[in-house]
Design an enzyme around this catalytic site. Structure first.
Site, PDB file in Angstrom:
ATOM      1  CG  HIS A  97      -2.038   0.886   1.154  1.00 57.77           C
ATOM      2  ND1 HIS A  97      -1.825   2.494   1.371  1.00 57.77           N
ATOM      3  CD2 HIS A  97      -3.279   0.956   0.876  1.00 57.77           C
ATOM      4  CE1 HIS A  97      -2.734   3.251   1.194  1.00 57.77           C
ATOM      5  NE2 HIS A  97      -3.953   2.342   0.971  1.00 57.77           N
ATOM      6  CD  GLU A 169      -5.105   1.477  -3.233  1.00 57.80           C
ATOM      7  OE1 GLU A 169      -6.398   1.596  -2.853  1.00 57.80           O
ATOM      8  OE2 GLU A 169      -4.353   1.929  -2.270  1.00 57.80           O
TER       9      GLU A 169
HETATM   10  C1  PEP Z   1      -6.528   3.167   0.074  1.00 56.41           C
HETATM   11  O1  PEP Z   1      -5.877   3.961   0.931  1.00 56.41           O
HETATM   12  O2  PEP Z   1      -6.509   2.038   0.026  1.00 56.41           O
HETATM   13  C2  PEP Z   1      -8.025   3.942  -0.080  1.00 56.41           C
HETATM   14  C3  PEP Z   1      -8.478   3.453  -1.467  1.00 56.41           C
HETATM   15  O3  PEP Z   1      -8.445   4.999   0.507  1.00 56.41           O
HETATM   16  P1  PEP Z   1      -9.603   5.998   0.055  1.00 56.41           P
HETATM   17  O4  PEP Z   1     -10.744   5.186  -0.349  1.00 56.41           O
HETATM   18  O5  PEP Z   1      -9.954   6.484   1.427  1.00 56.41           O
HETATM   19  O6  PEP Z   1      -9.071   6.825  -0.913  1.00 56.41           O
END
Ligand code: PEP
Length: 258
Positions: A97, A169
């Protein structure tokens, strides 16, 4: 053409002490009990994993951890091993992450060891990749994604890829707790997914790439989930902030079901 059940995973991050975590799981269990077309995973903090796991027994929600060490046991003060996660019924583990990379200086080599260890302990890694804002502005997105995938998936076999989920992400889209933070547009998300899938077809093969689940993470919420999840190649979502509220998370699951 790949067709698979969408995966919607809640990343609760460092939120919810045990009583709060258990009651959120209890509420969520009722709200998503009819979900059949989406696979639902909840990743509570370590301290709440066992209690939430018990609450979710006999439900259609699976348990995931947010991180782990790569060794099975040993002198690693403060860490948690894959064997420990297995022993309390974890099926998934989030690895790499961006918050682990940024705040805890985890690098691709370490993440690769964790991915290999998770797979050898029969845990399913959700491997996070994504460019930060500076990298995006410099048009380095493709390069960054390819480097992360190449490094983090070293020595992972095509067969093992069946148990790997990639989470795209983009770091600039992650809410960091701000409910008004902007997600990637569904077009940008789709493009990121296509870059990832294309690169997987280069390092593995086309079939493996098509069969790999690639989910989107970054400010997904009930308002944008349908749009994001209907895009080609977006096979689910990793949800941070909006997953802290069981009703919001259940709405996202519902969006994935249709
Ligand atoms: C994450 O950090 O995995 C994430 C998707 O956070 P958020 O949905 O809060 O942006």
């Amino acid at each position: 053409m790949h067709q698979m059940k969408k995966l919607i995973a809640a990343n609760w991050k460092m939120n919810k002490a045990v009583p709060e975590a258990v009651s959120a799981a209890e509420e969520l269990k009722k709200l998503v009990k009819n979900a059949k077309n989406a696979e639902v995973v909840v990743c509570p903090p370590f301290t709440a994993l066992e209690a939430v796991g018990k609450e979710l027994k006999k439900s259609n929600i699976k348990l995931g951890a947010q991180n782990m060490h790569f060794e099975g046991s040993g002198a690693y003060t403060g860490d948690i091993s894959p064997l420990m996660l297995k022993s309390i019924g974890c099926e998934y583990v989030i690895l790499g992450h961006s918050e682990r990379r940024e705040f805890f200086k985890e690098d691709d080599m370490l993440i690769n060891k964790k991915v290999a260890s998770a797979l050898s302990h029969k845990l399913k890694p959700i491997l996070c990749v994504g460019e930060n804002l500076e990298e995006r502005n410099r048009h380095w997105t493709q390069e960054v994604l390819e480097k992360q995938l190449n490094n983090c998936l070293q020595n992972v076999t095509k067969k093992q890829m069946k148990n790997v989920t990639i989470a795209y992400e983009p770091v600039w889209a992650i809410s960091r707790g701000d409910p008004n933070h902007k997600a990637a547009t569904s077009k940008d998300a789709e493009e990121g997914h296509a870059l990832i899938r294309n690169f997987l077809s280069i390092i593995f093969d086309r079939k493996t790439a098509e069969n790999t689940r690639i989910i989107y993470g970054g400010s997904m919420k009930p308002e944008n989930a349908k749009d994001l999840l209907s895009r080609k190649g977006i096979d689910g979502g990793l949800v941070g902030n909006a997953s802290l509220n069981a009703k919001s998370f259940a709405e996202i699951v519902k969006a994935a079901e249709n």
